[in-house]
Design a protein around this motif. Structure first.
Motif, mmCIF file in Angstrom:
data_model
loop_
_atom_site.group_PDB
_atom_site.id
_atom_site.type_symbol
_atom_site.label_atom_id
_atom_site.label_comp_id
_atom_site.label_asym_id
_atom_site.label_seq_id
_atom_site.Cartn_x
_atom_site.Cartn_y
_atom_site.Cartn_z
ATOM 1 N N HIS A 586 0.812 -1.215 0.000
ATOM 2 C CA HIS A 586 0.000 0.000 0.000
ATOM 3 C C HIS A 586 0.848 1.269 0.000
ATOM 4 C CE1 HIS A 586 -3.556 -2.455 0.692
ATOM 5 N NE2 HIS A 586 -2.911 -3.067 1.669
ATOM 6 N N SER A 587 2.134 1.121 -0.241
ATOM 7 C CA SER A 587 3.020 2.284 -0.271
ATOM 8 C C SER A 587 2.791 3.076 -1.558
ATOM 9 C CB SER A 587 4.478 1.830 -0.195
ATOM 10 O OG SER A 587 5.356 2.925 -0.385
ATOM 11 N N PRO A 588 2.883 4.386 -1.511
ATOM 12 C CA PRO A 588 2.673 5.180 -2.736
ATOM 13 C C PRO A 588 3.737 4.941 -3.797
ATOM 14 C CG PRO A 588 3.459 6.564 -0.940
ATOM 15 C CD PRO A 588 3.138 5.242 -0.326
ATOM 16 N N ILE A 589 4.901 4.398 -3.395
ATOM 17 C CA ILE A 589 5.955 4.171 -4.391
ATOM 18 C C ILE A 589 6.048 2.699 -4.781
ATOM 19 C CG2 ILE A 589 7.268 6.138 -3.559
ATOM 20 C CD1 ILE A 589 9.170 4.127 -2.234
ATOM 21 N N HIS A 590 5.051 1.933 -4.409
ATOM 22 C CA HIS A 590 5.070 0.514 -4.768
ATOM 23 C C HIS A 590 5.185 0.308 -6.285
ATOM 24 C CE1 HIS A 590 4.036 -3.739 -4.907
ATOM 25 N NE2 HIS A 590 3.041 -3.449 -5.722
ATOM 26 N N PRO A 591 4.527 1.105 -7.141
ATOM 27 C CA PRO A 591 4.666 0.874 -8.591
ATOM 28 C C PRO A 591 6.067 1.145 -9.128
ATOM 29 C CG PRO A 591 2.684 2.141 -8.115
ATOM 30 C CD PRO A 591 3.474 2.107 -6.847
ATOM 31 N N ALA A 592 6.938 1.750 -8.321
ATOM 32 C CA ALA A 592 8.281 2.074 -8.818
ATOM 33 C C ALA A 592 9.218 0.883 -8.800
ATOM 34 C CB ALA A 592 8.885 3.217 -7.985
ATOM 35 N N ALA A 593 8.749 -0.281 -8.330
ATOM 36 C CA ALA A 593 9.636 -1.446 -8.228
ATOM 37 C C ALA A 593 10.175 -1.847 -9.594
ATOM 38 C CB ALA A 593 8.893 -2.607 -7.572
#
Length: 898
Positions: A586-593
């Motif tokens: 649920h982190s806002p930067i999760h899509p940056a992986a």
């Protein structure tokens, strides 16, 4: 001759001519001469004819007399009519002259009437103008009265009406009275403008010295706020209050509102926003203080958190929104909010983005605070929240960009600090070899390095090679880069075929599909010699041989840079793996992986772009760069292999495979650049000998001595410089390539000499001897590893073992250990011939320079000179060294026949 025509005929001819105009028919009459006697007779004829005509006229006149009388009476009547017509015309003219007089009188009377009408119209226009002027004067007086009663908006409306009426008096623009009224109206407008500006400044007061802005709801009128004393507008002002709304309305009507709003924006920017949002040298900011109607930034604040900055900006907006009407806040927000958001993003929010996963919770709180800030601003009716909302929505990309910038800057800083401490690393490879190879032969195998030479001389030998290859292809031709091109000539090179078989068995060249010319290859150096008899006996199928594992080791030196870059890449990989765990779901930067895994490619690209500049500042920088790049390549291959074996759900670094290839090519280019530079230096040093011409005569002899000595010293200096950096195999290959450049250039220049005296021959042989002393750089070192590889100086034809696959472009001939043996080791043997192409040719050249014709003929017919030299080369050397004689011609003939 007198005429024969009678006078009477001539008279009749004259009469006919006069009366009838007839021309005589007779030529004689025409040509006849008229005598004086003919004239009287002719006159009689004429007189008679005239009388006849007169009689005829009288007769005919008597017959037509009645008609002529009628004609005469008619002519008289016509004359009388003409006289009457003339009288009538005179009467008409007389009457016409009388009409003109009457017309002039009528016109005169009409002009008098028109003049009277004009006078009446002028009087009416003048009366209307005077009435309009009187009304305008009353309007201007009403403007003064309204201004005196603090009815500023009403005064402006009246003034606009008065100016509109003045505009309608365009016909009187040049009159004095209109000019006076226009000047009076202009003075009134200027006075109102000054009055409004004064009231604005009193309501919205800016104190730059105290960094204070004050916005009041109303202000008391003070006397003498304008310069309209001449119109008695502001001589005695009352004490009534002026409100913000009235001043805003008045400013709008006067066209001053936009300029006032721009001025307010600049004041807010200079004394409130800039001090609060810009850092001072001591990393503090101005503190926002709101007391009553004033807001100031005179105090300092050490709390530089983003949340506090958003709160202060929100308090500024709330302060402005509560004290200013919407007619000001709406346009003010359109110019203030974009710059405010840009400054918040660039100065505060961007710096608050963490460069790693540490501090991610705080970053999430900041994102929530930004969203709350936009909602509050939107509730005030202020525009411009879109940029902040978009920044929050782009949080993954913002974090990834910050991570990319910090990582790339980390690589730059790492390189700018220099190479750092060096470290020796070991490259280890285990290969399976046959028990029949020399590595397992008792007593160290056949240590007689030249035992196989000269045996079985009757077998077909290798055809003479070309004179000298181009210098630019030294490394390529020396280390087997062009093996594919040599396949067509495989039948003429039996010795190379045996070495290729061994190389193929070791798997050399598998990782060097596209080598850069000049870089150390994974193929074995080749020497043009016939295989020993024992080697032919060993050509048995591989399945019939027993195999054993051999561990090959060698060390080389790297700097601190590659391991630091590897640590960065490991950190990127661990962060990417962490972002895929449920803890960051649920982190806002999760899509940056997924995007994070592209960062190693950028790090390596930054390294390749900046490394040549920073490595060049250190001694031996290109060789360190070569080693570091190969070490990075090996470690990245291992990392990519381990990552590929992981589950598909976790991120992997298989995308590094193209970067590994690029890094390998980059390493080879660094090596090639260094080798090209050193090769150029050596050629320049040898060019000082000027082709060894007159090498026995001063001052050319001294130049030749200096060129050879400088070349030898340069190669030894490079050995001392590269020995602690490169692996043993890379060092030998590098020095061998440079030595090959030297020897090939000397061979070419000596062969180009058309005449070599005995003294020059001795001198040139001495130069060759000085170069030959460099073979002590290629002595085989004593092995120290677990299992010993074959003696590389042996003439068995066995190829040296390859480097490990983790370094595909590493040199191909590491210093391999020998098999365990209790017997004493022989003295080290130079391996120059393995690493310096054409070394044997150079040695043969030195021998030829000191040999007799008999010795040269023997080397050609009985020895292996033909393996290194062509017939033409040997013949040219013989012709240059020996004078023309029967012995020389016989020797040359035998060489040609051989």
């Amino acid at each position: 001759m007198p005429s024969t025509i009678p006078d009477r005929d001539l008279g009749h001819a004259l009469l006919q001519s006069v009366r009838d105009g007839a021309y005589p028919d007779s030529e004689e009459v025409v040509a006849a001469h008229v005598q004086p006697t003919v004239l009287p007779l002719a006159l009689d004829f004429l007189e008679k004819a005239r009388n006849e005509v007169q009689d005829e006229i009288r007769e005919r006149s008597r017959e037509s007399a009645p008609d002529i009388d009628g004609w005469i009476s008619q002519a008289k009547q016509l004359h009388a009519d003409i006289q009457q017509s003339r009288a009538t015309a005179r009467e008409i003219v007389k009457q016409a002259e009388a009409g003109k007089l009457q017309q002039s009188r009528v016109e005169d009377e009409s002009s008098k009437v028109n003049l009277l009408h004009g006078e009446l119209a002028f009087n009416e226009t003048l009366e209307g103008a005077l009435v309009e002027i009187q009304a305008i004067s009353a309007k201007l007086d009403a403007v003064q009265e309204a201004a005196l009663q603090d009815q500023i908006v009403h005064a402006i409306d009246l003034l606009d009406e008065a100016e509109d009426r003045l505009g309608q008096l365009w016909a009187l623009d040049n009159t004095r009275v209109v000019a006076l009224f226009r000047g009076h109206a202009s003075d009134l407008r200027n006075g109102l403008i000054e009055n409004v500006e004064s009231c604005w400044n009193a309501l919205i007061a800016v104190d730059r010295t105290k960094q204070r802005l004050t916005i009041r709801d109303h202000v008391e009128r003070m006397p003498h706020v304008s310069n309209l004393d001449r119109v008695a507008l502001m001589n005695s002002l009352g004490s009534s209050a002026i409100t913000v709304d009235s001043i805003v309305d008045a400013s709008s009507k006067l066209g001053l509102l936009k300029a006032r709003i721009d001025s307010l924006y600049r004041s807010l920017e200079n004394i409130i926003l800039s001090p609060r949002l810009n850092f001072s040298p001591d990393r503090t900011v101005a503190a926002i203080s709101i007391a009553g109607d004033s807001i100031d930034t005179s105090q300092r604040l050490s709390d530089v958190g983003v949340e506090r900055a958003l709160e202060d900006v929100l308090s500024i907006i709330e302060y402005l929104n509560s004290r200013l009407p919407s007619t000001i806040t709406a346009p003010l927000s359109e110019i203030l909010t974009p710059t405010l958001n840009t400054r918040l993003i660039d100065t505060w929010l961007s710096s608050a983005v963490p460069p790693s996963l540490e501090g991610l919770d705080k970053f999430q709180h900041i994102l929530s605070a930004v969203l709350d800030f936009t909602k509050r601003v939107d509730s005030f009716g202020w525009a411009g929240k879109t940029s902040l909302v978009e920044w929050v929505e782009r949080a993954p990309m913002v974090w990834l960009t910050k991570r990319r910038e910090s990582s790339l800057d980390g690589v730059r800083k790492l390189l700018s600090r220099g190479l750092g401490d060096t470290k020796t690393v070991e490259r280890v490879e285990t290969q399976k070899v046959s028990h029949d190879d020399d590595v397992f032969q008792p007593k160290g195998g056949d240590n007689d390095w030249d035992a196989g030479w000269g045996e079985d001389e009757s077998e077909p030998s290798e055809p003479p090679r070309d004179k000298v290859a181009k210098d630019d292809d030294d490394d390529v031709s020396a280390w087997g880069f062009n093996d594919d091109d040599e396949d067509d000539n495989a039948g003429s090179k039996p010795a190379d075929q045996g070495e290729d078989d061994v190389a193929e068995a070791w798997g050399w060249g598998e990782d060097d599909d596209d080598p850069v010319a000049g870089a150390p290859s994974t193929n074995s150096p080749k020497r043009a010699s016939k295989p020993p008899p024992r080697q032919a006996a060993d050509q048995r199928p591989t399945s019939q041989r027993s195999e054993r594992e051999v561990t090959l080791k060698e060390t080389y030196t790297i700097t601190a840079i590659p391991e630091a870059i590897l640590d960065m890449i490991h950190k990127v990989q661990s962060d990417a793996e962490a972002l895929t765990t449920p803890a960051y779901a649920h982190s806002p930067i999760h899509p940056a992986a997924a995007g994070l895994l592209s960062l190693p490619t950028l790090l390596l690209a930054m390294y390749r772009a900046a490394a040549p500049t920073y490595y060049a500042l250190s001694t031996g920088g290109n060789m360190y760069l070569y080693n570091d790049s190969l070490y990075l390549t090996a470690q990245l291959e291992l990392l990519a292999s381990e990552s590929q074996s992981q589950s598909r759900s976790s991120p992997n670094l298989t995308r590094l495979i193209p970067d590994i290839t690029s890094l390998t090519t980059f390493a080879k280019r660094a090596y090639t650049a260094e080798m090209d530079a050193q090769r150029t230096i050596l050629r320049d040093l040898l060019d000082g000998a000027q082709g060894f011409t007159d090498c026995t005569s001063p001052p050319f002899s001294a130049q030749c001595d200096l060129a050879i000595a400088s070349t030898v010293d340069r190669l030894r200096l490079l050995n001392d410089l590269w020995k602690p950096v490169l692996s043993r195999s890379a060092l030998l290959q590098s020095l061998g390539s440079l030595l090959a450049t030297v020897t090939e250039k000397m061979v070419v220049e000596i062969e180009d000499m058309s005449d070599i005296s005995e003294a020059e021959s001795v001198r040139l042989a001495g130069f060759c001897a000085q170069i030959s002393q460099l073979d002590d750089l290629f002595l085989q070192e004593r092995p120290t590893s677990e299992t010993q590889a074959p003696n590389l100086a042996s003439g068995s034809g066995a190829a040296p073992p390859p480097p490990p696959p983790s370094a595909p472009s590493a040199p191909s001939a590491p210093s391999a250990p020998s098999a365990p043996s209790a017997q004493p080791q022989p003295d080290p043997v130079p391996m120059t011939v393995m690493y310096a192409p054409a070394w044997l040719k150079f040695q043969y050249l030195a021998t030829i320079l000191e040999s007799s014709l008999v010795d040269i003929r023997y080397l050609w017919t009985e020895g292996e000179l033909r393996l290194e030299f062509s017939k033409d080369e040997v013949i040219d050397l013989v012709e240059a060294l020996f004078a023309d004689s029967e012995h020389r011609r016989r020797a040359i003939g035998e060489i040609r026949r051989g």
